[in-house]
Design a protein around this motif. Structure first.
Motif, PDB file in Angstrom:
ATOM      1  N   THR A   1       0.853  -1.191   0.000  1.00 51.82           N
ATOM      2  CA  THR A   1       0.000   0.000   0.000  1.00 51.82           C
ATOM      3  C   THR A   1       0.884   1.234   0.000  1.00 51.82           C
ATOM      4  O   THR A   1       1.842   1.330   0.777  1.00 51.82           O
ATOM      5  N   THR A  47      -2.367  -1.150  -3.550  1.00 49.33           N
ATOM      6  CA  THR A  47      -3.291  -0.049  -3.331  1.00 49.33           C
ATOM      7  C   THR A  47      -2.553   1.275  -3.261  1.00 49.33           C
ATOM      8  O   THR A  47      -1.557   1.413  -2.541  1.00 49.33           O
ATOM      9  N   THR A  70      -3.607   5.069  -2.178  1.00 50.70           N
ATOM     10  CA  THR A  70      -4.739   5.704  -1.520  1.00 50.70           C
ATOM     11  C   THR A  70      -4.271   6.942  -0.772  1.00 50.70           C
ATOM     12  O   THR A  70      -3.098   7.309  -0.805  1.00 50.70           O
ATOM     13  N   ARG A  80      -5.345  -0.913  -7.172  1.00 50.96           N
ATOM     14  CA  ARG A  80      -6.451  -0.067  -6.740  1.00 50.96           C
ATOM     15  C   ARG A  80      -5.943   1.360  -6.538  1.00 50.96           C
ATOM     16  O   ARG A  80      -4.962   1.577  -5.819  1.00 50.96           O
TER      17      ARG A  80
END
Length: 1665
Positions: free
Chosen positions: A937, A972, A974, A1050
């Motif tokens: 992430t 990810t 984010t 993502r």
């Protein structure tokens, strides 16, 4: 140089300039160290240059040894430091010039018998030496030690010797045994005996001679003549040496040189002028043991050679006795020698440092102008050999630094004026231990032999073991590299039939067989041929540096006549026989690294080769790493193996052939970039696929990590089973196939049965006499992850329809040989994730040999058997056993943070075990690959640097992003705070009007941008930029260009403006080519578009777009890619599902025309609650776009279904017109539109298009769980499902299909191929947020960052050098150290969030430092305090690590919630006891002083200030506390302040007079209140809780500079204080609650000390003054 080298009579050895010859530390025989001997009549032409000298040196010049030795002329045992001396022999020249040694034919240099010197030719030539360096020599090479750096034996004047140096020789530097050779520009440095030594009638000349004896040397010169006991032997030695400087050892020499810097003895004559002798420790010139020669200060050429002249112009300095004429029987009469006894005037010489151990770059032995050396009478000569000079000594003038380019002094940085770039590092490894014995290995071991663990062995040739060889634990065998001469073969160890190798190491003391080359010398860009490699060439790299280990036994093979069965290249050493239980010994913890060189006629040499080795042999815990060919190869035999590791070999990790029928368990391989297969299992012999015995390896518990997408062999299978092999393979894990490698390849089958049902033990495995028997078993429970295809049957093997488990086993870390970042970033954990595919369906292996297991693969929970001894462990590439079971993802991030910002200029890897913070725009440059491990992430900061540019990841043209997650472990990108709520309105780039856009989770950072070289319609590619990303072009002429691979990626909560415009989308493709893979990617909650395509040809599959602020899919500038399985939800606030444009530069027909070919697409509008959103069309096709759209489902828009306007000349309709590509727009009539009041619109006004006759199925699509009343994330629930139902409109009637292999066949229209095809279920926001039926996602990991207090966000860091006031309604991120030299005002209620410390070298924790003269006005209130804390959320603060604090005892504190940033430091001008204030710094804050003479000084005001979770190291030491007061004065206000959970102290006072009230120190890792350096302030209302991990409530010190009575003495006046101790739960059992020590004064009243728990001292007073 591996032994003594002799240049024979009539032979010339020519050495090119710049050549280096490394001498081995042991010769052959071992008693004779390597040396170069030029015999009479031989010639050495060694002519270097100053820039490219010729060097003779040792393997390991830096080894340290403090042994003592006797040198040849030492009067007694001399303590000689061997640090860099005596590592080899030296250079010896033997000529035919006269000597006084008698019969020349029998006159030998000691130790070199049979090689005479001397003769009758004074002009004889032995060649030419120019710029030759002889370093680190002097070892004995014969019966005596008369070996010197360069020895001249009867060398004639026809020989040229100039610019030569001897350094670090154990014996003399230059020695002249008779002869007439003349020399110039010689230097001798730090030898163990004499610098210049002459004997036996030497009569040459010398000029410009320089010597440094150092602290351990003997004489600068030792000049002898006596031969055969005759002090007047002829020719009498008469060296004529002018311009000579000899520096003794100086004041630190401790008696060295005491016997004379020059020794002239045993009847020598000679002429010595312009000589400078300095810094000896006793006698200057010693002249004793004289003959009948004349001696004095007058030159007597008419008496040559029978006079000794020492010029009175010579300089002697620092000698307690300038001249000595000996003692006892050898005393000479006085010669009345005289000299200038004055300081010579060197440019940079200190008597206190004249050894190499202390010299620095300012050292210079050159004369200074006007010095003693350059004034007065200077000797001159009419002999043309001598050059005119301006100064005495070795240097003709103050600028004549002839050493500057090549001398050891210059190259080691030990001399002023150096122009040398440095000393090239040795290409040889440091042998195992300092001072260790070194021995050679090679030849035959034909009697029982045992090696020694404290010996370093050099394998110099092939070693054949026919008896037994025992190797003890910890032994290392270093193999010499293969020579390049014809017939040279690489060293290898071969255990013959009947021989036994007993090599039993341990995990902590393994036995290592490796190359002697150092790590720096291993790299290679060459390619080499391996035996079975396809395409055939392997990058040599660190491989192929020696042969390997070969064991030959008498167990059966299928290879025929055993007596003539040889391993290729090992002729005459057979293998194979009839004894399956034969033993070749025992291998345990044996490492074979960097081998695989050719050792014979073919290259079938592997790391460890087993040829017919029997089951009586033990093989456990062995590793082959970086071999050029295979790792382990089994040619028949029955040997069983356990715990084997094969790493990064150039061909196959495990190779089987010729009927091998052994068992193996716990086998591990990493194929790497250059490897071929993990296994290559063969059986065919002599062309017979059914030869017997048939190969039948029984391999269980095997993990093979393939080469993945970085493999140089694109499609090679991870396992290859071929040529009639049988075998059993169970509990196997094959990982990192990268979607491009076959998992298991079966080919060239014989009559064996191939099955996934394990036959009974009674079924034959294929022995002699049963020609059709045997079977190949591959368990269906084996894991084959990511392979494409999983199985391949070819060349005579029918497809057996084999199955396996395809779920990813969850192996983490770096899979390649390059380290992927090193340390934590490159560590591998090869254990499968708990509960995953590696732990279910485990096979029971056959009985007896195999251990029972509960897991698949080579490793289970807590069982990392590579630890301590593997190459991976040595390189810090291996996870620790504490990472039980692969360590499943936990709530919250790891404790390791790394920052991403700026240009990535070299390949970089990100790993899931690190939390990444993208703090500014990141650019992956041309030629660079960024690899992101699955499960990683990346959190983007909400404000960039500069603030106008939000963080974004930009992959430039030629850069590659390899981001390949999995459904279970997606990658990810984010935001810090995705859940912030904001009901502001914004304008998006294509919004027709101001749209009320809920920013709840949008626009928090930039996005992901890929820039490629595929065509666009945007004109000049070089100046074609994504808006806001100037100078980073996109587009080109390569439609197949690759920008890497995105799988399961993502991108959430992005879309902030990152430049001059806001055309930033979730994922932007600018001219990206079809060579790029894009699958299973999602954009959610982006402020602008989801996926935008600016031209290019990239194809996409399985994309989802959720609740973005503008368009889900946007194309422009001639995009011509394909897409399938596309899903979008606009929500109540989004704009269009698609916005497809083409017009470029105002031209509706610009080329290439956009032509997205999107099939299987579902777009859901905002439904009945959307209030006008999507009214302008769920799909908008405009500005001349073409395209093909089939199997599309559009539902629940609030107005128009498809809007097609602003058309060009493209054809438009419901008929596919491929012949017109790209100039047509096709919308299939089989598509479904539902809920649109106007299914099709052709625009209005000037942009209206003619009707295209578009049609669609206007019916309810039949979703499994969709309600028009709730299509926004705010109301969705767990029953939502956009999948089709069986027999619904989507799954009935005509369904579009294509012959293009890109498109998969489907059973239903829309984004999901069938009613069960929920490809979003494991990773989509919908699934993970509980907003979708059928979800298997465990949830969304909480952000590790705190919810920021205010919407406006700003960065803090750097210098505050003008009056500045912060804003109370802004959240501040402290990204670096903040230095306040003016005034900084912080209003009540402000929070400053400090970023965590990065892990990169040089990263320091953010801190706030108020400099002297600066002022911090931080005045909060009780209800609106000012808070300085970490940006980490509470959930991210926990840590089980321990950390060192400055005074903690026993020293380690549980980190816990502490140490997440630096702290607050105030520096004032009040008095301290610390001495000079200008150089008095808080540790770690260099250049920012504290202390002075103003007790009333003010650093500002602190009221209601909270400092939480600090204490990280911010500099060279850890003296960082919550709030540090350094010399802070009483004019500073400090009230109502708190430090909580600091790693070090709470409040620390370094001197000063500041007064404090209402302070609270809670649960710090060391002391609550710490005083030192004369603090004399007052405090009242002080509260502390020590807690479990704290040290003392107070630690009050005063001592400064070792003085217990230093002034001012510390005298805190602390009243009204409560301290609650750690009680019985304290981790520090008996620490005092209050500690008063080191001469402190003070006043302490109204104090309560509580919770001592009956085990802690109350008040400890110690170290009093």
């Amino acid at each position: 140089m591996s032994c003594q080298v002799f240049v024979l009579d009539g032979v010339t050895l020519t050495i090119e300039r710049g050549t280096t010859i490394y001498a081995m530390p042991v010769g052959s025989p071992a008693s004779e160290a390597p040396a170069l001997v030029v015999e009479q009549g031989g010639r050495l032409m060694a002519e270097g240059t100053a820039a490219d000298p010729i060097t003779f040196t040792a393997f390991n010049p830096e080894e340290t040894d403090d042994s003592t030795v006797v040198t040849d002329t030492g009067a007694s045992v001399v303590d000689t430091v061997l640090e860099t001396r005596g590592k080899w022999g030296g250079l010896i020249l033997l000529g035919r010039a006269p000597t006084s040694a008698g019969s020349y034919a029998s006159n030998f240099i000691e130790g070199i018998s049979g090689r005479p010197y001397g003769g009758s030719d004074p002009a004889d030539s032995s060649g030419s030496l120019k710029y030759v360096r002889v370093w680190h020599g002097g070892a004995a090479i014969g019966a005596d030690n008369e070996i010197n750096g360069i020895t001249f034996g009867g060398v004639g004047s026809g020989t040229t010797v100039e610019h030569c140096e001897v350094a670090f020789n154990l014996d003399d530097g230059f020695e002249f045994f008779g002869g007439t050779v003349n020399v110039k520009w010689l230097s001798v440095l730090f030898v163990g005996d004499d610098a210049f030594d002459s004997d036996e009638g030497y009569q040459g000349k010398g000029q410009f001679l320089f010597a440094m004896t150092g602290e351990d040397g003997n004489h600068g010169t030792e000049m002898d003549s006596k031969t055969g006991g005759n002090l007047n032997s002829q020719p009498r030695s008469h060296p004529a040496f002018y311009s000579m400087t000899i520096l003794g050892g100086g004041s630190a020499a401790s008696g060295a040189n005491a016997d004379g810097l020059m020794r002239l003895r045993e009847g020598t004559g000679g002429s010595f002028g312009n000589v400078v002798l300095a810094y000896g420790s006793g006698i200057g010139v010693r002249n004793d043991d004289c003959g009948s020669e004349s001696r004095g200060i007058t030159l007597l050429p008419e008496q040559f050679p029978d006079f000794l002249f020492f010029s009175p112009n010579n300089v002697i300095y620092g000698a307690s006795t300038p001249f000595s004429y000996g003692s006892g029987a050898k005393t000479c009469s006085s010669a009345s020698f005289a000299a200038r006894l004055a300081d010579p005037g060197f440019a940079g010489v200190s008597a206190t440092c004249l050894d190499y151990t202390c010299l620095g770059s300012s050292f210079s032995p050159l004369p200074t102008a006007g010095s003693e050396m350059c004034s007065g009478a200077i000797d001159s000569s009419t002999d043309p050999f001598y050059e005119g000079v301006a100064c005495k000594g070795a240097f003709a003038s103050p600028s004549d630094n002839w050493l500057s380019e090549y001398s050891w002094l210059a190259c080691a940085g030990k001399m002023a004026g150096s122009t040398c770039a440095g000393i090239a590092p040795s290409p040889f490894a440091q042998l195992q231990a300092d001072g260790q014995t070194i021995a050679r290995l090679g030849g035959d071991v034909d009697s029982a032999t045992t090696l020694s663990a404290d010996t370093s062995y050099l394998l110099t040739s092939q070693l054949f073991i026919s008896a037994s060889l025992t190797i003890p634990p910890g032994t290392t065998i270093y193999a010499m590299p293969t020579g390049q001469a014809p017939g040279d073969v690489a060293p290898a160890i071969v255990v013959e039939q009947g021989g036994r190798l007993i090599a039993e190491g341990t995990a902590v003391r393994p036995i290592t067989m490796t190359t002697v080359l150092s790590e720096a010398a291993l790299a290679s860009s060459e390619q080499a041929q391996t035996d079975t490699a396809n395409p055939g060439l392997t990058n040599l790299g660190e491989r192929g540096k020696w042969g390997g280990l070969v064991l030959l036994g008498r167990a059966p093979t299928s290879a025929g006549s055993y007596a003539s069965n040889f391993i290729e290249g090992i002729s005459g050493r057979p293998y194979g026989g009839s004894d399956p239980g034969d033993s070749s010994g025992s291998l345990k913890y044996v490492r074979v690294w960097h081998g695989g060189a050719i050792i014979g006629a073919d290259n079938e040499i592997n790391g460890i080769t087993f040829g017919g080795v029997g089951s009586g042999t033990t093989v456990e815990h062995c590793e082959v790493a970086l071999n050029l060919d295979d790792g382990f190869e089994f040619f028949g035999g029955t040997v069983n193996v356990k715990w084997l590791s094969a790493l990064f070999v150039g061909d196959d990790a495990f190779d089987v052939d010729e009927g091998y029928q052994g068992s193996g368990q716990f086998l591990f391989a990493m194929v790497g970039v250059d490897g071929n297969h993990g296994t290559e299992i063969d059986s065919k012999t002599g062309g017979n696929l059914n030869s017997q015995p048939r190969s039948h390896p029984a391999f269980y518990s095997m993990t093979i990590i393939g080469g993945g997408t970085r493999s140089a062999r694109d499609s090679n299978a991870i396992m290859r089973l071929r040529e009639g092999t049988g075998g059993k393979f169970g509990n196997v894990i094959l990982a990192n196939a990268g979607g491009q490698h076959t998992g298991v390849e079966v080919r060239d089958c014989g009559s064996e049965t191939r099955t996934q049902d394990l036959p009974a033990p009674s079924v034959s495995i294929g022995q002699v006499g049963t020609p059709d028997s045997g079977y190949l078993f591959f368990s269906k429970n084996n894991v084959v992850a990511g392979a494409n295809p999983p199985f391949s049957f070819d060349r005579g093997c029918p497809d057996e329809g084999w199955q396996a488990v395809y779920a990813d086993p969850g192996i983490y870390g770096c899979f390649y040989e390059d380290g992927c970042g090193g340390g934590g970033s490159g560590r591998l954990d090869p254990r499968p994730t708990c509960g995953g595919s590696g732990w279910t369906g485990v096979d029971d292996p056959p009985p007896s040999f195999f251990a029972p297991v509960s897991y698949k693969g080579a490793f289970g929970a807590g069982n990392l058997w590579l630890e301590d001894w593997s190459y991976l462990a040595e390189q810090d590439r291996l996870a620790t056993s504490a990472l039980e079971c692969g360590e499943e993802a936990q709530d919250g991030p790891s404790g390791r943070f790394e920052y991403l910002c700026g240009d990535l200029s070299s390949d970089t890897s990100l790993v899931a075990s690190t939390t990444y913070i993208m703090s500014c725009q990141v650019f992956v440059l041309d030629g660079v690959t960024l690899t992101i491990e699955r499960g990683t992430t990346i959190y983007a900061m909400p404000v960039g640097s500069p603030a106008s540019e939000a963080p974004a990841l930009v992959v430039e043209q030629g850069g590659r992003l390899m981001a390949e997650g999995t459904a279970a472990d997606p990658i990810t990108f984010t935001a810090f705070n995705p859940e912030e709520t904001d009901d502001s309105t914004v304008v998006t780039d294509t919004g027709a009007s101001v749209v009320g856009t809920v920013l709840e989770t949008r626009g928090k950072w930039g996005g992901l941008i890929l820039l490629g070289r595929a065509p666009t319609s945007a004109g000049s590619y070089a100046s074609n930029f994504i808006e806001g990303i100037s100078g980073r072009p996109y587009g080109g002429s390569d439609p197949a260009d690759s920008s890497g691979s995105l799988k399961y990626v993502r991108v959430w909560h992005g879309g902030a403006a990152i430049g001059a415009d806001n055309e930033i989308n979730g994922i932007t493709f600018g001219g990206v080519g079809s060579g790029t893979t894009v699958e299973h990617c999602e954009v959610a909650f982006n402020l602008d578009d989801g996926f935008e395509f600016f031209g290019g040809t990239v194809n996409v599959k399985w994309l989802s777009v959720l609740f973005v602020g503008d368009d889900a899919f946007d194309s422009d500038e001639g995009y011509q890619g394909k897409g399938q399985f596309l899903f979008a939800m606009t929500g109540e606030d989004g704009n269009h599902g698609t916005e497809m444009d083409s017009k470029t530069g105002g031209n509706l027909n610009s080329q290439p025309r956009s032509h997205p070919a999107f099939y299987s697409m579902t777009i859901l509008g905002g439904g009945s609650a959307a209030s006008g959103a999507n009214a302008d069309g769920l799909m908008r096709l405009r500005e001349g776009t073409g395209g093909s759209f089939g199997n599309v489902v559009l539902a629940y828009g609030s107005g128009i279904g498809v809007r097609n306007d602003d058309c060009g000349s493209e054809s438009r309709g419901i008929t596919l017109l491929p012949e017109q590509f790209p100039d047509f727009l096709f919308f299939s009539p089989n598509n479904v539109i539902y809920g649109a009041s106007t299914p099709f619109s052709y625009g209005s006004g000037a942009k209206t298009c003619s009707s295209a006759g578009f049609a669609a199925r206007l019916a309810n699509p039949g979703f499994a769980g969709v309600s028009a009343a709730c299509l926004d994330y705010t109301c969705l629930g767990s029953s939502f499902s956009p999948l089709p139902t069986a027999s619904s409109e989507m799954c009935s009637g005509a369904i579009d299909s294509s012959t293009d292999p890109f498109y998969e066949g489907v059973a239903c229209k829309g984004a999901f191929a069938s009613p069960s095809d929920n490809w979003l279920s494991e990773y989509s926001w919908l699934a993970c947020a509980g907003k979708m039926a059928g979800s298997t996602c465990a949830g969304i990991a909480p952000s590790p960052f705190a919810q920021l207090q205010y919407r406006t966000i700003a960065r803090l860091g750097g210098d505050v050098d003008s009056a500045t006031t912060l804003s109370a309604d802004t959240s501040y991120l402290l990204t670096s150290q903040l230095f306040i030299s003016a005034s900084l005002t912080i209003p009540p209620g402000t929070t400053i969030y400090a970023m965590p410390t990065g892990q990169a070298p040089g990263d320091v924790a953010p801190a706030i430092v108020v400099e002297q003269g600066g002022r911090l006005i931080a005045e909060g209130t009780a209800v609106r305090p000012i808070t300085m804390t970490t940006v980490l959320s509470e959930a991210a603060l926990a840590s089980s690590e321990q950390a060192q604090t400055d005074t903690a005892n026993p020293g380690l504190t549980n980190l816990g919630e502490r140490g997440k940033w630096g702290g607050l430091v105030l520096l004032g001008r009040a008095p301290t006891s610390a001495g000079s204030y200008a150089s008095n710094f808080i540790e770690g804050i260099s250049g920012r002083p504290y202390g002075g003479s103003d007790p009333g000084d003010s650093s500002g005001s602190l009221k209601y200030v909270r400092v939480w979770h600090g204490g990280a190291i911010i500099g060279a030491d850890n003296e960082i506390n919550g709030i540090t007061f350094g010399g802070v004065g009483s004019g500073t206000t400090v009230e109502h302040c708190e430090v909580a959970l600091n790693l070090d102290d709470g409040f620390e006072f370094f001197g000063g007079t500041v007064n404090v009230k209402w302070l609270s120190a809670l649960f710090v890792g060391d002391d609550a209140f710490d005083v030192d350096e004369g603090y004399q302030g007052s405090g009242q209302f002080l509260f502390a809780m020590v807690g479990v991990d704290g040290n003392h409530g107070t630690e009050i010190d005063s001592k400064t500079g070792g003085n217990l009575d230093s002034q001012p003495r510390s005298h805190p006046a602390f009243y009204s204080m409560t301290i609650i101790g750690g009680g019985t739960r304290s981790a520090r059992d008996s620490n005092a609650i209050m500690r008063l020590r080191e001469g402190t004064g003070g006043k302490f009243g109204n104090i309560i000390l509580a919770n001592a728990g009956g085990q802690h001292t109350g008040v400890e007073v110690r170290d009093c003054g």
